[in-house]
Design an enzyme around this catalytic site. Structure first.
Site, PDB file in Angstrom:
ATOM      1  N   ASP A 230     -18.884  18.090 -29.116  1.00  0.00           N
ATOM      2  CA  ASP A 230     -18.871  17.473 -30.442  1.00  0.00           C
ATOM      3  C   ASP A 230     -20.113  16.581 -30.618  1.00  0.00           C
ATOM      4  O   ASP A 230     -20.478  15.837 -29.702  1.00  0.00           O
ATOM      5  CB  ASP A 230     -17.601  16.613 -30.543  1.00  0.00           C
ATOM      6  CG  ASP A 230     -17.350  16.069 -31.929  1.00  0.00           C
ATOM      7  OD1 ASP A 230     -17.083  16.878 -32.822  1.00  0.00           O
ATOM      8  OD2 ASP A 230     -17.416  14.837 -32.112  1.00  0.00           O
ATOM      9  N   GLU A 294     -21.682  25.014 -10.766  1.00  0.00           N
ATOM     10  CA  GLU A 294     -21.006  24.961  -9.453  1.00  0.00           C
ATOM     11  C   GLU A 294     -19.725  25.790  -9.480  1.00  0.00           C
ATOM     12  O   GLU A 294     -19.182  26.134  -8.446  1.00  0.00           O
ATOM     13  CB  GLU A 294     -20.582  23.517  -9.132  1.00  0.00           C
ATOM     14  CG  GLU A 294     -21.695  22.591  -8.768  1.00  0.00           C
ATOM     15  CD  GLU A 294     -21.152  21.158  -8.695  1.00  0.00           C
ATOM     16  OE1 GLU A 294     -19.938  20.960  -8.470  1.00  0.00           O
ATOM     17  OE2 GLU A 294     -21.966  20.246  -8.899  1.00  0.00           O
TER      18      GLU A 294
HETATM   19  C1  NOJ Z   1     -17.539  16.888 -35.596  1.00  0.00           C
HETATM   20  C2  NOJ Z   1     -16.123  17.366 -35.674  1.00  0.00           C
HETATM   21  O1  NOJ Z   1     -16.115  18.748 -35.832  1.00  0.00           O
HETATM   22  C3  NOJ Z   1     -15.490  16.620 -36.811  1.00  0.00           C
HETATM   23  O2  NOJ Z   1     -14.243  17.145 -37.167  1.00  0.00           O
HETATM   24  C4  NOJ Z   1     -15.399  15.172 -36.440  1.00  0.00           C
HETATM   25  O3  NOJ Z   1     -14.889  14.438 -37.521  1.00  0.00           O
HETATM   26  C5  NOJ Z   1     -16.778  14.605 -36.079  1.00  0.00           C
HETATM   27  N1  NOJ Z   1     -17.530  15.496 -35.250  1.00  0.00           N
HETATM   28  C6  NOJ Z   1     -16.629  13.305 -35.333  1.00  0.00           C
HETATM   29  O4  NOJ Z   1     -16.118  13.521 -34.055  1.00  0.00           O
END
Ligand code: NOJ
Length: 600
Positions: A230, A294
């Site tokens: 993310d 790994e």
């Molecule tokens: C991207 C994620 O896909 C989204 O849903 C989220 O709100 C933001 N990052 C923050 O983590």
């Protein structure tokens, strides 16, 4: 077998030896809140997912990516993690996760989980400890605490804004939990690129790095096949946390930088804010790659990085870094053949230069579903992340359906990996008329409703027509209301119906495998190259063992005749003419349609 077209018509030359699974996999995104609810509380859960994996095996996907299911106060639907090593009780237990992974593997489906390293929840033990320990403590150094500016430090440390709206800084003493607490008088501020409840971690701190090494191993040891990372472009911030807003207009509006280098926007990527795409992130991924390597079985890292330009994105998938990076440039293109072709060509150019696959995606839990996004004849009025509300112009459902089927068939024909978002296989539209009181997305609340938010693409998906909550939950509960006209989209309505979008996807995945489309080379089809509203690409097997496949997409309003010598094997159009596999020449492909055709 025909000879390859001239070299200058090539968009992508596939190296024959590159056959690792992730280079060509079709990966299905499961949004756990909305996939299947086993315990009837209206919230999807892990046992629900396990019970429905046969649907995905039947569909023919290679892997699933599951959005976060970790312990979380759910302020951002799980992207606010309080404990990366436990399951939120809403979704089940660690045993449920083990059972899910085991059953997926038994069915031949790999499992990619979500990792959220840019920020934690403000309920994470580290953040609680940081608040309690006070300024200057090692606990605070794991996050981005700073003194404010101006008299009394009353102004935030810089002008950064939250992606969800409002300031990116919260003053400790202004938190809701400040009254009566140890931090009631505390004047420091902390950074949160997203919601107040999602404090950014300090990736300069070795303890933070060590902790994520350990989290990676925790899940790798449990058998996961990879991580979708993310905000992969966000963890490292430009030195000194420089202001940004003064540069926005300059970057957007001019090519020259008035004032010379001194006025150059701060950060390593001048086209992006100083909190995104800093060169320092790459060291983190190079290190993570050594950890994944790994382990046996080609475990992968997938970047969620909204990075421009595409050359910068390609840096995330250099051979010693991540394996895939979502191609959001493709997702954000208008329904226009020349724009799509240009993005496809550029994507291959940059990814081929680092020997990485291109990773296609059309929808996910953050954007308006493409069955609705493409349903605006003149293009959508607002960006893909802004959502659609009852008061907004509404998409044309028929148009959206036709184009969504065509766009998906184009995407699934392209070499590289492709992601489907749950419901894509049903051509599920966005819920565009959700009432304000149902909306949970923090973007809706932080912008005072100006942005409708992402709830409309997160509505629980329909399984059984004519049953409460369309079979999503045994009780008929659903954490977001579902529209009342979704019977026709339900899996039960589409399964076995040859003209349905579900069967179209099953056929597409079967033929994609049979023709090796994911590991093919790609060139323009010479006869139609450059024709307006037409994208005509020839996919060919680098080993020359499988037939060439023509991928023909019509985005214009006029039908186009299939070039001679090709026979349609699959069509996104519901009408029989273009769907026919009779093999006769003179087949006309209607507007808003993709066909796959083979020579002969
Ligand atoms: C991207 C994620 O896909 C989204 O849903 C989220 O709100 C933001 N990052 C923050 O983590």
């Amino acid at each position: 077998m025909s000879p390859l077209p001239d070299a200058d018509q090539h968009l992508h030359l596939q190296a024959p030896e590159q056959t690792e699974w992730w280079r060509h996999a079709v990966i299905y995104q499961i949004y756990p809140r909305s996939f299947a609810d086993a315990d009837g509380d209206g919230m999807g859960d892990l046992p629900g997912i396990t019970s429905r994996l046969d649907h995905l095996a039947e569909l023919g996907v290679d892997a699933v990516w599951i959005s976060p299911f970790y312990r979380s106060p759910q302020k951002d639907a799980g992207y606010d993690v309080a404990d990366y090593r436990d399951i939120d009780p809403l979704f089940g237990t660690l045993e449920d996760a083990d059972a899910l992974i085991a059953e997926a593997h038994r069915l031949g489906i790999r499992v990619v989980v979500d990792l959220v390293p840019n920020h934690t929840s403000d309920q994470h033990g580290w953040f609680r400890a940081a608040l309690a320990a006070g300024p200057g403590s090692p606990e605070r150094d794991r996050y981005m605490f700073r003194e404010g500016k101006g008299p009394g430090g009353d102004q935030p440390p810089n002008d950064w804004e939250s992606i969800f709206g409002g300031a990116a800084w919260t003053r400790v003493r202004e938190r809701e939990d400040a009254p009566g607490s140890a931090w009631a008088e505390d004047g420091q501020w902390y950074l949160h690129l997203f919601d107040t409840s999602q404090p950014d971690l300090n990736w300069e701190n070795p303890e933070v790095r060590g902790e994520f090494d350990s989290i990676l191993r925790f899940w790798l040891d449990r058998g996961v096949d990879g991580f979708r990372v993310d905000v992969a472009h966000g963890m490292v911030k430009a030195e000194g946390l420089p202001d940004w807003s003064g540069h926005v207009e300059m970057v957007a509006g001019t090519e020259e930088t008035p004032g010379g280098d001194a006025a150059r926007p701060p950060g390593d990527n001048p086209g992006m804010p100083p909190y995104f795409d800093q060169d320092g992130v790459h060291e983190i991924y190079r290190h993570w790659r050594t950890i994944l390597d790994e382990y046996e079985g080609q475990r992968i890292l997938v970047a969620e990085a909204w990075v421009d330009p595409l050359e910068r994105l390609a840096r995330y998938v250099r051979s010693d870094e991540m394996h895939q990076a979502f191609n959001f440039a493709f997702l954000t293109q208008p329904w226009e053949a020349s724009a799509l072709r240009a993005t496809i060509a550029e994507s291959y150019a940059v990814n081929d230069s680092v020997d990485a696959p291109t990773t296609w995606v059309l929808s996910n839990h953050d954007v308006v579903r493409h069955a609705s996004r493409l349903g605006f004849a003149e293009g959508a009025a607002s960006g893909p992340n802004k959502g659609i509300g009852p008061q907004d112009p509404q998409p044309d459902r028929e148009l959206g359906l036709r184009r969504a089927r065509a766009a998906s068939l184009l995407m699934l024909g392209l070499p590289g990996s492709a992601y489907l978002y749950q419901g894509d296989e049903l051509a599920l539209p966005e819920h565009t008329t959700l009432p304000a009181e149902s909306r949970e997305d923090p973007t809706f609340h932080r912008t005072g409703g100006e942005e409708r938010g992402r709830d409309g693409c997160r509505v629980p998906i329909p399984w059984e027509a004519g049953t409460p909550a369309y079979g999503f939950s045994p009780t008929g509960e659903s954490w977001l209301p579902q529209p009342d006209d979704w019977d026709a989209y339900a899996v039960s309505s589409q399964r076995g119906d040859a003209g349905s979008t579900l069967e179209l996807h099953r056929q597409a995945l079967r033929l994609r495998r049979e023709y090796g489309l994911g590991t093919a080379s790609l060139a323009d089809e010479p006869q139609l190259a450059g024709a307006g509203g037409v994208l005509a690409l020839v996919s060919s097997d680098p080993a020359g063992e499988r037939p060439d496949v023509l991928l023909l997409t019509i985005t214009g309003t006029e039908p186009v005749e299939l070039p001679a010598g090709w026979s349609v094997v699959l069509s996104s159009a519901a009408d029989a003419a273009a769907g026919s596999s009779s093999g006769t020449d003179g087949v006309v492909v209607p507007a808003d349609t993709t066909v796959w055709a083979v020579r002969g």
